[in-house]
Design a protein around this motif. Structure first.
Motif, short mmCIF file in Angstrom:
data_model
loop_
_atom_site.label_atom_id
_atom_site.label_comp_id
_atom_site.label_asym_id
_atom_site.label_seq_id
_atom_site.Cartn_x
_atom_site.Cartn_y
_atom_site.Cartn_z
N SER A 60 0.82 -1.20 0.00
CA SER A 60 0.00 0.00 0.00
C SER A 60 0.86 1.26 0.00
O SER A 60 0.62 2.20 -0.78
CB SER A 60 -0.93 -0.01 1.22
OG SER A 60 -1.71 1.16 1.27
N ARG A 61 1.89 1.29 0.82
CA ARG A 61 2.74 2.48 0.92
C ARG A 61 3.53 2.71 -0.36
O ARG A 61 3.66 3.85 -0.83
CB ARG A 61 3.67 2.34 2.12
CG ARG A 61 2.95 2.43 3.46
CD ARG A 61 3.86 2.04 4.63
NE ARG A 61 3.13 2.08 5.89
CZ ARG A 61 3.07 3.13 6.69
NH1 ARG A 61 3.71 4.24 6.37
NH2 ARG A 61 2.38 3.08 7.82
N LEU A 62 4.07 1.64 -0.94
CA LEU A 62 4.84 1.78 -2.17
C LEU A 62 3.93 2.13 -3.34
O LEU A 62 4.31 2.91 -4.22
CB LEU A 62 5.62 0.50 -2.45
CG LEU A 62 6.77 0.22 -1.48
CD1 LEU A 62 7.34 -1.18 -1.71
CD2 LEU A 62 7.87 1.27 -1.62
N ALA A 63 2.73 1.55 -3.37
CA ALA A 63 1.79 1.86 -4.44
C ALA A 63 1.42 3.34 -4.42
O ALA A 63 1.34 4.00 -5.47
CB ALA A 63 0.55 1.00 -4.31
N LEU A 64 1.17 3.89 -3.22
CA LEU A 64 0.82 5.31 -3.12
C LEU A 64 1.96 6.22 -3.57
O LEU A 64 1.73 7.35 -3.99
CB LEU A 64 0.42 5.63 -1.68
CG LEU A 64 -0.92 5.04 -1.21
CD1 LEU A 64 -1.11 5.28 0.28
CD2 LEU A 64 -2.08 5.65 -1.99
N PRO A 112 0.82 0.19 -13.27
CA PRO A 112 0.15 0.32 -11.98
C PRO A 112 0.59 -0.79 -11.03
O PRO A 112 0.97 -1.87 -11.46
CB PRO A 112 -1.34 0.18 -12.33
CG PRO A 112 -1.36 -0.55 -13.64
CD PRO A 112 -0.13 -0.10 -14.36
N PRO A 113 0.58 -0.53 -9.73
CA PRO A 113 0.92 -1.57 -8.76
C PRO A 113 0.01 -2.77 -8.97
O PRO A 113 -1.18 -2.63 -9.30
CB PRO A 113 0.66 -0.90 -7.42
CG PRO A 113 0.72 0.56 -7.71
CD PRO A 113 0.22 0.74 -9.10
N LEU A 114 0.54 -3.96 -8.76
CA LEU A 114 -0.21 -5.17 -9.03
C LEU A 114 -0.22 -6.06 -7.80
O LEU A 114 0.83 -6.44 -7.28
CB LEU A 114 0.41 -5.92 -10.21
CG LEU A 114 -0.34 -7.15 -10.75
CD1 LEU A 114 -1.80 -6.80 -11.08
CD2 LEU A 114 0.37 -7.70 -11.97
N LEU A 115 -1.42 -6.35 -7.33
CA LEU A 115 -1.60 -7.20 -6.16
C LEU A 115 -2.42 -8.42 -6.56
O LEU A 115 -3.56 -8.29 -7.02
CB LEU A 115 -2.34 -6.41 -5.06
CG LEU A 115 -2.77 -7.20 -3.83
CD1 LEU A 115 -1.56 -7.78 -3.10
CD2 LEU A 115 -3.59 -6.31 -2.89
N GLU A 149 -4.71 -2.06 -5.32
CA GLU A 149 -4.73 -1.23 -4.11
C GLU A 149 -4.97 -2.13 -2.91
O GLU A 149 -5.41 -3.28 -3.05
CB GLU A 149 -5.87 -0.21 -4.21
CG GLU A 149 -7.23 -0.91 -4.24
CD GLU A 149 -8.35 -0.10 -4.81
OE1 GLU A 149 -8.08 1.04 -5.22
OE2 GLU A 149 -9.49 -0.60 -4.84
N TRP A 150 -4.65 -1.62 -1.74
CA TRP A 150 -4.96 -2.28 -0.47
C TRP A 150 -5.06 -1.22 0.63
O TRP A 150 -4.17 -0.41 0.76
CB TRP A 150 -3.88 -3.31 -0.11
CG TRP A 150 -4.27 -4.08 1.12
CD1 TRP A 150 -3.94 -3.78 2.42
CD2 TRP A 150 -5.09 -5.25 1.17
NE1 TRP A 150 -4.49 -4.70 3.27
CE2 TRP A 150 -5.20 -5.62 2.53
CE3 TRP A 150 -5.73 -6.02 0.20
CZ2 TRP A 150 -5.93 -6.72 2.93
CZ3 TRP A 150 -6.46 -7.13 0.61
CH2 TRP A 150 -6.55 -7.46 1.96
N GLY A 158 -9.81 -7.97 3.33
CA GLY A 158 -9.24 -6.75 3.89
C GLY A 158 -8.85 -6.93 5.33
O GLY A 158 -8.82 -8.05 5.86
N PRO A 159 -8.56 -5.83 6.02
CA PRO A 159 -8.24 -5.89 7.45
C PRO A 159 -9.51 -6.09 8.27
O PRO A 159 -10.53 -5.43 8.04
CB PRO A 159 -7.60 -4.52 7.73
CG PRO A 159 -8.17 -3.62 6.67
CD PRO A 159 -8.41 -4.47 5.46
N VAL A 160 -9.45 -7.00 9.22
CA VAL A 160 -10.57 -7.28 10.11
C VAL A 160 -10.24 -6.69 11.47
O VAL A 160 -9.13 -6.83 11.97
CB VAL A 160 -10.80 -8.80 10.25
CG1 VAL A 160 -11.95 -9.09 11.22
CG2 VAL A 160 -11.08 -9.42 8.88
#
Length: 383
Positions: free
Chosen positions: A66-70, A126-129, A144-145, A239-241
């Motif tokens: 997430s940080r690197l993608a941004l 684009p970032p790839l997840l 994205e995340w 996602g985050p729980v």
């Protein structure tokens, strides 16, 4: 005990880095100097990272993505249905042939794409997840995340005042309950709730990870169990729980744990993800702030990350307790440094879920229209 001396038991000698870490229980300069997260801005090369939903590092992998993608960095991340060893099979769940992506071959192809002569390293993509959605057992590409289309959906806790064990009266409801007695249990650090699976590392013969059966854990009276009605439709949780709890304790510091569980139609409760919160760090990891005895507080329990589909006929379950040992260091219910304590003190714990105290597990629900779609795993390596 004390925890500081466990290096002697494990290795026969003192381990300096172990003892140094215990000298810094809060997030101070010691940890900041060692933090990879704080140095990500220095990264100027393409990144390929791989992790697993049942690996202790999954949250870190996704946070780095997430940080690197941004920042517009070239980042490609895979999160599969794996423990720290991607080849490990779980006794309770087979994630099918697509779970094996041939990691070494993909790593080699990625290095070829970036490092061989005439490689297009200047190409910006684009970032790839790549995430493995457990249930349908397929891969899906995201960029994205967390996912922006997430609908954070609460499931509220309630009971008749006796949610203790799976034989109790704990229920999860989609709407908050305005009148319900609280639940309580005694946490005794002498007999902590044992770790059974989850995102653990690193020796599976000693400490097996994964979506393991929680039935034995749920028989304990110091585990509160809340269960939904069977689902009519499938629900993707990606996602985050986190779990919001309103709690009190007879101590000035203690822990609360939360586990998200998928109850199969045959009744087997299989772990999805879990987490813990030490009350002295409920406001910040930087500085401990102790609680007053028997006073209600709101806390947020980080329950990890997942991508999991609950199918029709399955039930969603939340377990609440105060220990998950030895995955997490057990609280001894003292205000002193936990690593130095030898006295085991019991604590009387209370969980509120009435009007004004809407305790709930917050699920990152992905709308069905954007549900899982198959991915072509045989495409050319990304450059």
């Amino acid at each position: 005990m004390p925890l500081r001396t466990s290096d002697l038991i494990a290795t026969g000698t003192s381990v300096p880095f172990w003892r140094a870490s215990l000298d810094h229980p809060s997030y101070d300069g010691y940890w900041k100097q060692r933090s990879v997260r704080r140095k990500l801005d220095q990264l100027n090369v393409p990144v390929l990272s791989l992790g697993g939903w049942f690996d202790a590092y999954a949250e870190s992998d996704l946070d780095a993505f997430s940080r690197l993608a941004l920042k517009g960095k070239s980042i490609e991340t895979w999160i599969g249905p794996w423990g720290h060893n991607p080849g490990l099979k779980f006794p309770t769940r087979d994630f099918g042939p697509h779970a094996n992506i041939g990691i070494r071959g993909r790593q080699a192809a990625w290095f070829d794409a970036w490092l061989k002569k005439n490689a297009g390293a200047s190409v910006h993509e684009p970032p790839l997840l790549h995430i493995f959605v457990m249930g349908p057992d397929i891969w899906r590409d995201e960029h994205e995340w967390p996912l922006t289309r997430t609908r954070y959906t609460p499931l509220y806790l309630t009971s008749t005042g006796s949610a203790n064990s799976s034989a109790g009266t704990g229920v999860l409801r989609w709407k908050p309950v305005h009148s319900a007695p609280s639940d309580g249990f005694t946490y005794d650090p002498k007999t902590p709730v044992p770790t059974v699976g989850g995102a653990v590392c690193c020796e599976p013969k000693i400490f097996p990870p994964g979506p393991l059966n929680q039935a034995e854990v749920e028989r304990r009276p110091d585990v509160l169990v809340y269960t939904s009605a069977p689902l009519n439709d499938e629900m993707e949780v990606t996602g985050p729980v986190r779990t919001i709890l309103y709690v009190s304790t007879s101590a000035n510091d203690t822990d609360f744990t939360a586990k998200l569980v998928d109850v199969q139609p045959d009744g087997r409760p299989l772990l999805v993800t879990d987490g813990i919160q030490r009350l002295r760090y409920r406001l910040s990891l930087d500085k401990p702030v102790f609680v007053k005895q028997d006073q209600a507080y709101q806390i947020s329990v980080d329950c990890g990350v997942t991508s999991h589909v609950f199918f029709p006929g399955h039930r969603i379950r939340l377990e609440v307790s105060s220990s998950n040992f030895p995955r997490f260091d057990r609280s001894l219910n003292s205000t002193g440094p936990n690593s130095e304590q030898i006295k085991l003190t019991k604590a009387r714990q209370t969980v509120f879920h009435e009007k004004g105290y809407p305790s709930a597990v917050i699920l990152p629900v992905i709308p069905k229209a954007n549900g899982p779609t198959a991915e072509n795993l045989n495409r050319a390596p990304r450059r």
